[in-house]
Design a protein around this motif. Structure first.
Motif, PDB file in Angstrom:
ATOM      1  N   ILE A  30      45.525 -33.230  -6.599  1.00  9.66           N
ATOM      2  CA  ILE A  30      44.190 -33.694  -6.250  1.00  9.66           C
ATOM      3  C   ILE A  30      43.467 -34.078  -7.542  1.00  9.66           C
ATOM      4  O   ILE A  30      43.366 -33.281  -8.474  1.00  9.66           O
ATOM      5  N   ASP A  31      42.969 -35.299  -7.583  1.00 11.97           N
ATOM      6  CA  ASP A  31      42.331 -35.798  -8.795  1.00 11.97           C
ATOM      7  C   ASP A  31      40.883 -35.353  -8.930  1.00 11.97           C
ATOM      8  O   ASP A  31      40.444 -34.954 -10.014  1.00 11.97           O
ATOM      9  N   ILE A  32      40.126 -35.456  -7.840  1.00  9.47           N
ATOM     10  CA  ILE A  32      38.684 -35.201  -7.882  1.00  9.47           C
ATOM     11  C   ILE A  32      38.287 -34.328  -6.697  1.00  9.47           C
ATOM     12  O   ILE A  32      38.754 -34.540  -5.578  1.00  9.47           O
ATOM     13  N   VAL A  33      37.417 -33.359  -6.947  1.00 12.62           N
ATOM     14  CA  VAL A  33      36.815 -32.551  -5.880  1.00 12.62           C
ATOM     15  C   VAL A  33      35.303 -32.683  -6.006  1.00 12.62           C
ATOM     16  O   VAL A  33      34.730 -32.393  -7.055  1.00 12.62           O
ATOM     17  N   CYS A  34      34.664 -33.140  -4.935  1.00  9.82           N
ATOM     18  CA  CYS A  34      33.202 -33.239  -4.864  1.00  9.82           C
ATOM     19  C   CYS A  34      32.715 -32.087  -3.993  1.00  9.82           C
ATOM     20  O   CYS A  34      33.012 -32.052  -2.792  1.00  9.82           O
ATOM     21  N   LEU A  35      31.992 -31.157  -4.574  1.00 11.34           N
ATOM     22  CA  LEU A  35      31.633 -29.952  -3.835  1.00 11.34           C
ATOM     23  C   LEU A  35      30.203 -29.528  -4.124  1.00 11.34           C
ATOM     24  O   LEU A  35      29.524 -30.100  -4.982  1.00 11.34           O
ATOM     25  N   GLY A  36      29.752 -28.519  -3.375  1.00 12.20           N
ATOM     26  CA  GLY A  36      28.449 -27.922  -3.591  1.00 12.20           C
ATOM     27  C   GLY A  36      28.591 -26.418  -3.677  1.00 12.20           C
ATOM     28  O   GLY A  36      29.702 -25.883  -3.747  1.00 12.20           O
ATOM     29  N   ILE A  37      27.467 -25.722  -3.674  1.00 12.39           N
ATOM     30  CA  ILE A  37      27.443 -24.257  -3.677  1.00 12.39           C
ATOM     31  C   ILE A  37      26.537 -23.808  -2.547  1.00 12.39           C
ATOM     32  O   ILE A  37      25.424 -24.316  -2.395  1.00 12.39           O
ATOM     33  N   GLY A  38      26.988 -22.861  -1.751  1.00 15.43           N
ATOM     34  CA  GLY A  38      26.192 -22.350  -0.647  1.00 15.43           C
ATOM     35  C   GLY A  38      25.134 -21.364  -1.091  1.00 15.43           C
ATOM     36  O   GLY A  38      25.154 -20.862  -2.225  1.00 15.43           O
ATOM     37  N   GLU A  39      24.209 -21.077  -0.200  1.00 19.41           N
ATOM     38  CA  GLU A  39      23.144 -20.119  -0.514  1.00 19.41           C
ATOM     39  C   GLU A  39      23.704 -18.744  -0.856  1.00 19.41           C
ATOM     40  O   GLU A  39      23.100 -17.995  -1.624  1.00 19.41           O
ATOM     41  N   ASN A  40      24.858 -18.407  -0.288  1.00 20.07           N
ATOM     42  CA  ASN A  40      25.494 -17.122  -0.593  1.00 20.07           C
ATOM     43  C   ASN A  40      26.545 -17.253  -1.692  1.00 20.07           C
ATOM     44  O   ASN A  40      27.336 -16.336  -1.917  1.00 20.07           O
ATOM     45  N   GLY A  41      26.564 -18.399  -2.371  1.00 21.39           N
ATOM     46  CA  GLY A  41      27.509 -18.604  -3.460  1.00 21.39           C
ATOM     47  C   GLY A  41      28.858 -19.128  -3.028  1.00 21.39           C
ATOM     48  O   GLY A  41      29.771 -19.242  -3.851  1.00 21.39           O
ATOM     49  N   HIS A  42      29.000 -19.482  -1.749  1.00 17.02           N
ATOM     50  CA  HIS A  42      30.308 -19.938  -1.302  1.00 17.02           C
ATOM     51  C   HIS A  42      30.637 -21.327  -1.855  1.00 17.02           C
ATOM     52  O   HIS A  42      29.756 -22.109  -2.201  1.00 17.02           O
ATOM     53  N   ILE A  43      31.941 -21.606  -1.931  1.00 14.42           N
ATOM     54  CA  ILE A  43      32.425 -22.966  -2.140  1.00 14.42           C
ATOM     55  C   ILE A  43      33.370 -23.265  -0.992  1.00 14.42           C
ATOM     56  O   ILE A  43      34.202 -22.444  -0.626  1.00 14.42           O
ATOM     57  N   ALA A  44      33.205 -24.474  -0.397  1.00 14.13           N
ATOM     58  CA  ALA A  44      33.769 -24.747   0.926  1.00 14.13           C
ATOM     59  C   ALA A  44      33.288 -23.615   1.836  1.00 14.13           C
ATOM     60  O   ALA A  44      32.147 -23.182   1.735  1.00 14.13           O
ATOM     61  N   PHE A  45      34.148 -23.102   2.706  1.00  8.31           N
ATOM     62  CA  PHE A  45      33.734 -21.972   3.545  1.00  8.31           C
ATOM     63  C   PHE A  45      34.359 -20.669   3.059  1.00  8.31           C
ATOM     64  O   PHE A  45      34.669 -19.765   3.838  1.00  8.31           O
ATOM     65  N   ASN A  46      34.526 -20.558   1.746  1.00  9.74           N
ATOM     66  CA  ASN A  46      34.985 -19.311   1.145  1.00  9.74           C
ATOM     67  C   ASN A  46      33.773 -18.436   0.852  1.00  9.74           C
ATOM     68  O   ASN A  46      33.268 -18.382  -0.272  1.00  9.74           O
ATOM     69  N   ASP A  47      33.267 -17.770   1.902  1.00  9.71           N
ATOM     70  CA  ASP A  47      32.147 -16.850   1.753  1.00  9.71           C
ATOM     71  C   ASP A  47      32.610 -15.590   1.024  1.00  9.71           C
ATOM     72  O   ASP A  47      33.805 -15.279   0.993  1.00  9.71           O
ATOM     73  N   PRO A  48      31.672 -14.827   0.444  1.00 15.58           N
ATOM     74  CA  PRO A  48      32.068 -13.628  -0.306  1.00 15.58           C
ATOM     75  C   PRO A  48      33.036 -12.685   0.418  1.00 15.58           C
ATOM     76  O   PRO A  48      33.999 -12.211  -0.210  1.00 15.58           O
ATOM     77  N   PRO A  49      32.876 -12.420   1.722  1.00 18.03           N
ATOM     78  CA  PRO A  49      33.806 -11.475   2.360  1.00 18.03           C
ATOM     79  C   PRO A  49      35.261 -11.969   2.443  1.00 18.03           C
ATOM     80  O   PRO A  49      36.182 -11.160   2.561  1.00 18.03           O
ATOM     81  N   VAL A  50      35.465 -13.294   2.392  1.00 17.67           N
ATOM     82  CA  VAL A  50      36.828 -13.824   2.562  1.00 17.67           C
ATOM     83  C   VAL A  50      37.322 -14.565   1.321  1.00 17.67           C
ATOM     84  O   VAL A  50      38.453 -15.049   1.302  1.00 17.67           O
ATOM     85  N   ALA A  51      36.495 -14.655   0.293  1.00 13.81           N
ATOM     86  CA  ALA A  51      36.879 -15.381  -0.922  1.00 13.81           C
ATOM     87  C   ALA A  51      37.978 -14.635  -1.670  1.00 13.81           C
ATOM     88  O   ALA A  51      37.950 -13.408  -1.776  1.00 13.81           O
ATOM     89  N   ASP A  52      38.933 -15.394  -2.208  1.00 15.58           N
ATOM     90  CA  ASP A  52      40.049 -14.819  -2.944  1.00 15.58           C
ATOM     91  C   ASP A  52      40.422 -15.798  -4.053  1.00 15.58           C
ATOM     92  O   ASP A  52      40.902 -16.891  -3.790  1.00 15.58           O
ATOM     93  N   PHE A  53      40.196 -15.382  -5.293  1.00 12.51           N
ATOM     94  CA  PHE A  53      40.495 -16.267  -6.418  1.00 12.51           C
ATOM     95  C   PHE A  53      41.994 -16.498  -6.592  1.00 12.51           C
ATOM     96  O   PHE A  53      42.390 -17.451  -7.265  1.00 12.51           O
ATOM     97  N   ASN A  54      42.794 -15.629  -6.018  1.00  5.93           N
ATOM     98  CA  ASN A  54      44.256 -15.765  -6.102  1.00  5.93           C
ATOM     99  C   ASN A  54      44.867 -15.953  -4.721  1.00  5.93           C
ATOM    100  O   ASN A  54      45.993 -15.504  -4.462  1.00  5.93           O
ATOM    101  N   ASP A  55      44.130 -16.607  -3.842  1.00  6.51           N
ATOM    102  CA  ASP A  55      44.583 -16.782  -2.465  1.00  6.51           C
ATOM    103  C   ASP A  55      45.947 -17.484  -2.443  1.00  6.51           C
ATOM    104  O   ASP A  55      46.122 -18.541  -3.044  1.00  6.51           O
ATOM    105  N   PRO A  56      46.927 -16.891  -1.762  1.00  3.81           N
ATOM    106  CA  PRO A  56      48.247 -17.532  -1.697  1.00  3.81           C
ATOM    107  C   PRO A  56      48.275 -18.733  -0.753  1.00  3.81           C
ATOM    108  O   PRO A  56      49.230 -19.514  -0.771  1.00  3.81           O
ATOM    109  N   LYS A  57      47.236 -18.877   0.058  1.00  5.26           N
ATOM    110  CA  LYS A  57      47.199 -19.962   1.038  1.00  5.26           C
ATOM    111  C   LYS A  57      46.509 -21.194   0.465  1.00  5.26           C
ATOM    112  O   LYS A  57      45.661 -21.099  -0.415  1.00  5.26           O
ATOM    113  N   THR A  58      46.870 -22.338   1.003  1.00  9.96           N
ATOM    114  CA  THR A  58      46.232 -23.606   0.648  1.00  9.96           C
ATOM    115  C   THR A  58      45.006 -23.840   1.513  1.00  9.96           C
ATOM    116  O   THR A  58      43.983 -24.338   1.050  1.00  9.96           O
ATOM    117  N   ILE A  59      45.116 -23.456   2.783  1.00 11.01           N
ATOM    118  CA  ILE A  59      44.084 -23.696   3.783  1.00 11.01           C
ATOM    119  C   ILE A  59      44.180 -22.559   4.798  1.00 11.01           C
ATOM    120  O   ILE A  59      45.275 -22.081   5.102  1.00 11.01           O
TER     121      ILE A  59
END
Length: 248
Positions: free
Chosen positions: A128-157
């Motif tokens: 992937i060359d470019i990612v255009c993203l924002g930050i949620g009010e709870n700090g999420h990126i995409a729908f990776n909210d704090p309870p489910v966020a994983d910096f080493n997530d083995p999954k792609t999606i």
């Protein structure tokens, strides 16, 4: 370690913020297109992206026939074509206005496990060359909210349950009338998938994002604020309006 001072851009209004981000993304795309015939871009869908997408869709320099587009997340449980779907948002704000090489969106009205498998194959077929993203009010990126966020997530999606704060934001943004209207589940690209993009452009506007921006830039790097991981990316450019950046 990236130099954050060089990568942070602040503007008085959300329109100026989006235009500046759009111009930077345009320049990045044009430079890539000098050497490549397929540029792969992941797009976020949110009101914070409006001005940036408007700039891009009006560009006279981008050869859209060389661009393959992806969306980064999608609600589960909405009817096909519902205006709140992120695929609908991108169709309105970008896809219907330019002639893309290929459009790939997450279809949550298909068999979910099969959709995830097929979308993963599309995403991982090339970098992937470019990612255009924002930050949620709870700090999420995409729908990776704090309870489910994983910096080493083995999954792609993956399928996620949406945090209450995330669902409340969709009402604050005017996308839904009440929180009961907001779906409780979604499909999202994971944090490693987003962070593996070569060039990241993060656009954040509005005073409701102020605390999340502070935690992203000044707090510890933690899944308590998933966006904090962006500060470790070697090429993530941040675009804030004055309200989002106030007091930092």
């Amino acid at each position: 370690m990236p130099n954050l001072n060089q990568n942070i851009h602040v503007f008085p209004t959300k329109e100026q913020t989006g235009n500046a981000a759009g111009k930077a993304i345009e320049t990045c795309i044009v430079n890539l297109q000098k050497i490549r015939n397929d540029i792969r871009i992941i797009f976020a869908a949110a009101p914070s992206q409006d001005a940036m997408l408007n700039y891009l869709s009006s560009s006279k320099l981008i050869d859209w026939s060389k661009i393959t587009a992806f969306n980064m997340d999608e609600y589960i449980g909405l009817k096909p074509g519902a205006p709140q779907l992120f695929s609908s948002y991108l169709q309105r704000n970008l896809f219907s206005k330019v002639d893309l090489k290929e459009i790939n969106t997450i279809n949550t009205n298909h068999d979910i496990p099969n959709e995830i498998e097929q979308y993963e194959q599309l995403l991982t077929a090339a970098p992937i060359d470019i990612v255009c993203l924002g930050i949620g009010e709870n700090g999420h990126i995409a729908f990776n909210d704090p309870p489910v966020a994983d910096f080493n997530d083995p999954k792609t999606i993956k399928v996620v349950e949406l945090d209450h704060a995330c669902r409340a934001q969709q009402v604050n943004d005017g996308c839904f009338k009440t929180i009961s209207d907001v779906p409780k589940k979604a499909i999202t690209l994971t944090i490693p998938t987003l962070n593996n993009g070569t060039h990241l452009f993060c656009v954040v506007v509005g005073n409701k994002k102020n605390e999340a921006v502070k935690n992203t830039l000044s707090g510890i790097i933690s899944t308590a604020c998933p966006a904090s991981i962006l500060t470790k990316h070697p090429d993530c450019s941040f675009y804030f309006d004055a309200q989002a950046y106030k007091g930092i």
